[in-house]
Write an enzyme that holds these catalytic residues in place. Structure first.
Site, PDB file in Angstrom:
ATOM      1  CG  ASP A 348       3.197   8.338 -11.347  1.00  0.00           C
ATOM      2  OD1 ASP A 348       2.321   9.122 -11.746  1.00  0.00           O
ATOM      3  OD2 ASP A 348       4.094   8.647 -10.537  1.00  0.00           O
ATOM      4  CD1 TRP A 462      -3.502   4.254  -1.575  1.00  0.00           C
ATOM      5  CD2 TRP A 462      -5.662   4.050  -2.123  1.00  0.00           C
ATOM      6  NE1 TRP A 462      -4.205   5.179  -0.849  1.00  0.00           N
ATOM      7  CE2 TRP A 462      -5.535   5.073  -1.157  1.00  0.00           C
ATOM      8  CE3 TRP A 462      -6.928   3.741  -2.596  1.00  0.00           C
ATOM      9  CZ2 TRP A 462      -6.625   5.789  -0.661  1.00  0.00           C
ATOM     10  CZ3 TRP A 462      -8.018   4.453  -2.100  1.00  0.00           C
ATOM     11  CH2 TRP A 462      -7.867   5.461  -1.155  1.00  0.00           C
ATOM     12  CG  ASP A 463       2.673   4.445  -4.914  1.00  0.00           C
ATOM     13  OD1 ASP A 463       3.157   4.260  -3.790  1.00  0.00           O
ATOM     14  OD2 ASP A 463       3.325   4.325  -5.969  1.00  0.00           O
ATOM     15  CB  CYS A 510       2.011   0.533  -3.585  1.00  0.00           C
ATOM     16  SG  CYS A 510       3.611   1.065  -4.211  1.00  0.00           S
ATOM     17  CG  ASP A 532       9.638   1.137  -5.448  1.00  0.00           C
ATOM     18  OD1 ASP A 532       8.572   0.545  -5.700  1.00  0.00           O
ATOM     19  OD2 ASP A 532       9.702   2.365  -5.250  1.00  0.00           O
TER      20      ASP A 532
HETATM   21  C1  GLA Z   1       6.340   4.288  -6.249  1.00  0.00           C
HETATM   22  C2  GLA Z   1       5.971   2.831  -6.431  1.00  0.00           C
HETATM   23  C3  GLA Z   1       6.423   2.354  -7.792  1.00  0.00           C
HETATM   24  C4  GLA Z   1       5.793   3.215  -8.872  1.00  0.00           C
HETATM   25  C5  GLA Z   1       6.121   4.667  -8.617  1.00  0.00           C
HETATM   26  C6  GLA Z   1       5.368   5.582  -9.563  1.00  0.00           C
HETATM   27  O1  GLA Z   1       7.702   4.459  -6.155  1.00  0.00           O
HETATM   28  O2  GLA Z   1       6.539   2.054  -5.412  1.00  0.00           O
HETATM   29  O3  GLA Z   1       6.078   1.012  -7.987  1.00  0.00           O
HETATM   30  O4  GLA Z   1       4.409   3.017  -8.874  1.00  0.00           O
HETATM   31  O5  GLA Z   1       5.793   5.067  -7.286  1.00  0.00           O
HETATM   32  O6  GLA Z   1       5.663   6.901  -9.362  1.00  0.00           O
END
Ligand code: GLA
Length: 715
Positions: A348, A462-463, A510, A532
């Protein structure tokens, strides 16, 4: 009100079907190598579940079974418990009556598909119950299709994918739940009279609080190696519900499917509705065998590129967060090379210009590179990765928008948000309305434009960081209760398009950690980010939880600086039990730790076929004490690796051997400690497989946060 006469039912039962003549005792047996599910058509033409259990050698014996309970119970009839199907019709009659019409059995990859069609003789609605049985893996998939054959629209109130009946004297449910950073913790309870729901209403990040799977022990709580246990999971990347209900006779029904909460679904005349797949296996040898059944099935038939390789990686999220520029990233790409991993993954913070993504408060939705961070764009980074001989991966979160973004300013109508209400934000963001085909185009284009501009992007993370809040869709207009379902269908539509255009593009699933962890999504994603939380102690529990249903191959496990009191080796060894990655700054490691990590990557690459594609045996549970151990055995039993952990041993604690499993009892194995912190290996010793699986090895110690890795090679 129309009455159903005996003659009408008899007429339905007499239809000749796929070469079969129905009779009052028509029986349909859905079976795999070890398990059978038997349905019988009653004298009244309705379908009953007569049996679910061990496959009986002589199929003729099934004729002696009692009729059992109705297979797909409907609302408002003579049953007083939770129904599988509830339909609202224009004339006000909400009670479907389902009678057997026909069934077919056809071969399919890995097994057979049985489709049983039931029909309402008065309203002519049909329900097709699908069962796919995977012979060798003893895994079943089931779903239903509901067809509206009436003159007008109907509304589906309840529409389970599956209903299973159990008649054991005692039933124990294990569910897996938690929250962000403590996903998939196991809790077991006995089920008594009444109803227990395990469900989610979060919409997008649907599994943040609860995982979409459960274990049901029949008779007595199952252990890893003993007991009869059903393990079930729903393939649906949205709201699910499992209902466990014990009735007045002490019998248990288990209903699985989409959560009907705020999801009444209008089906136009001639329309059909397909429920998601409920996937299950029944083991009589405990939870370990059930997991291995699912792991084998998943790799062979369900997960994208399930039999293919996986890339190790270096991610920049924990080492930089949003604070990076081109120079820093180029250094990190070099570090990925030095580590010996396959890929560098940029997380990110790389996009947005009017609202640069310097934190999670803005920029989501504006997928152009931030000029002052990346003046030469992603292209400069893929070029550098190429030069270093590593692949390049990129983080995206295309279903979401920050109100502080150009996308929000331009397309407020694309955002899920309530009219006349103040917006509520989860992580400062809102969800885009994927029920809207224009939004689907936009989300597809995020991937497509990046891939077109930068074909060397080899991977996407891909979050999906927000649940659906402020639920209202401008697009759905009068069908607001369709949104939860149409959102997921819209997502699948986008993912189908991505898969069609980029069939070999791997992506990581993700959702702020393990907020999306289901088998339908894994058709599109070869791997997922389960939490996380990368504190190795927590990960022992989290990975243990997910491993009940998912193979190591799909569980990304990264080494980070969470819990620095654990050594680099301890952190790496926990991560080696999944798909290994690193998310730390190389220069945070001492020279000896760095040397250790490089060696660990080499060991991992060598052992990948065993860890990712072999059989997993959970030997010592972290829930049971101060230690934990898991082993992986290659399919040909020639190689195995054991990971043993001392978490919080007590002073002078009595230590027990770790008894191994899955080896060839008649073979001799060379056993050697590997992956030591000082990069040395232990002396080789030889034992028979029988000894190792009877007496075991002394792998535990009284050292805190200590780990031991042992490699076994058949001589
Ligand atoms: C989520 C994901 C993390 C990271 C953050 C970035 O929390 O689980 O691994 O990529 O977003 O904002």
């Amino acid at each position: 009100m129309k009455l159903i006469t005996k003659t009408m039912l008899a007429a339905v039962c007499m239809l000749p079907l796929s070469g079969l003549t129905t009779s009052a005792k028509e029986q349909i047996v859905v079976e795999s190598e070890n398990t059978a599910l038997v349905f019988t058509v009653g004298d009244n033409g309705r379908l009953y579940q007569s049996y679910f259990g061990k496959r009986i050698a002589n199929a003729g014996d099934y004729a002696s079974l009692p009729l059992g309970n109705e297979a797909y119970l409907t609302h408002g009839m003579e049953d007083y418990f939770e129904p599988a199907l509830h339909i609202n019709r224009a004339d006000g009659n909400p009670s479907p009556l389902l009678t057997y019409k026909s069934h077919t059995v056809t071969p399919c990859k890995g097994g057979k598909e049985t489709v049983i069609t039931l029909v309402d003789p008065v309203y002519a609605d049909e329900v097709a119950m699908h069962f796919v049985s995977y012979e060798k893996e003893n895994v079943f998939k089931t779903w239903t299709e509901i067809f509206n054959k009436e003159k007008g629209a109907i509304v589906l109130e309840k529409f389970a994918s599956s209903l299973l009946h159990f008649t054991s004297p005692n039933n124990y449910l294990t569910q897996y739940n938690g929250d962000w950073a403590r996903e998939a913790n196991a809790f077991t309870q006995e089920l008594f009279y009444g109803k227990k729901d395990v469900d989610t209403k979060l919409g997008t990040r649907a599994n943040m609080f609860v995982s979409p799977f459960f274990q049901l022990s029949l008779g007595a709580p199952a252990t890893e190696k003993s007991g009869e246990v059903l393990v079930g999971t729903l393939g649906w990347t949205g709201n699910f519900r499992f209902t466990f209900e014990v009735d007045n006779k002490g019998d248990l029904r288990v209903l699985s499917g989409i959560n009907p909460y705020f999801s009444q679904y209008r089906l136009a005349k001639g329309g059909s509705f397909r429920t998601p797949e409920f996937i299950f296996t029944l083991s009589r040898k405990g939870t370990g065998e059930a997991s291995r059944n699912l792991h084998d099935w998943a790799r062979r038939y369900q997960v994208k590129n399930g039999m293919g390789d996986r890339m190790t990686l270096l991610n920049n999220w924990e080492s930089t967060y949003f604070d990076f520029d081109e120079k820093k990233l180029i250094t990190l790409i070099g570090e990925a090379k030095e580590f010996g991993v396959d890929m560098f993954l940029l997380d990110d913070g790389w996009f947005g210009n009017k609202y640069p993504r310097h934190s999670d408060t803005q920029g989501l939705g504006d997928w152009d590179e931030t000029a002052n961070k990346l003046p030469n764009g992603i292209g400069r980074l893929t070029e550098e990765a190429k030069k270093q001989g590593v692949k390049f991966g990129l983080w995206i979160e295309p279903e979401m928008v920050n109100p502080k973004s150009e996308l929000y300013e331009k397309h407020k109508d694309w955002v899920i948000t309530l009219p006349n209400r103040e917006e509520y934000y989860f992580r400062n963001q809102l969800v885009l309305d994927l029920s809207n085909p224009k939004v689907q185009d936009y989300v597809f284009n995020v991937v497509d434009e990046l891939k077109t501009k930068y074909p060397d992007i080899a991977f996407f993370k891909w979050d999906c960081n927000s649940p659906i809040t402020n639920i209202y869709s401008t697009y759905e207009k009068m069908n607001q209760s369709h949104l939860y379902i149409d959102y997921v269908r819209g997502l699948y539509n986008v993912l189908d398009r991505v898969a069609a255009k980029y069939p070999d593009l791997p992506m990581m699933l993700c959702a702020g950690g393990g907020g999306r962890t289901d088998y339908e999504a894994l058709k599109y994603f070869p791997e997922m980010w389960v939490s996380d939380d990368t504190d190795p102690i927590e990960r022992l529990f989290i990975q243990w939880g997910y491993s009940q249903v998912f193979p190591a191959k799909v569980q990304c496990a990264h080494v980070t600086t969470w819990n620095k009191s654990a050594s680099a080796k301890f952190r790496v060894n926990v991560a080696m039990m999944g798909k290994l990655g690193f998310d730390l700054n190389l220069h945070d490691l001492s020279a000896s730790d760095l040397a250790y990590c490089k060696q660990a990557v080499k060991n991992y690459n060598r052992l990948k076929p065993v860890i990712l594609d072999g059989d997993q045996y959970r030997l010592v549970s972290p829930y049971e004490g101060n230690h934990a151990a898991t082993m992986y055995v290659g399919k040909d039993k020639r190689k195995a690796v054991v990971f043993a952990f001392d978490v919080h041993p007590r002073y002078a604690e009595k230590l027990y051997n770790v008894v191994l499993e899955g080896l060839d009892a008649n073979a001799t194995y060379e056993v050697r400690e590997i992956d030591r912190a000082d990069c040395t290996v232990g002396d080789a010793k030889t034992y028979s497989g029988d000894y190792l699986m009877t007496v075991g090895l002394p792998l535990f110690s009284c050292n805190k946060l200590f780990s031991t890795v042992v490699e076994l090679t058949k001589k």
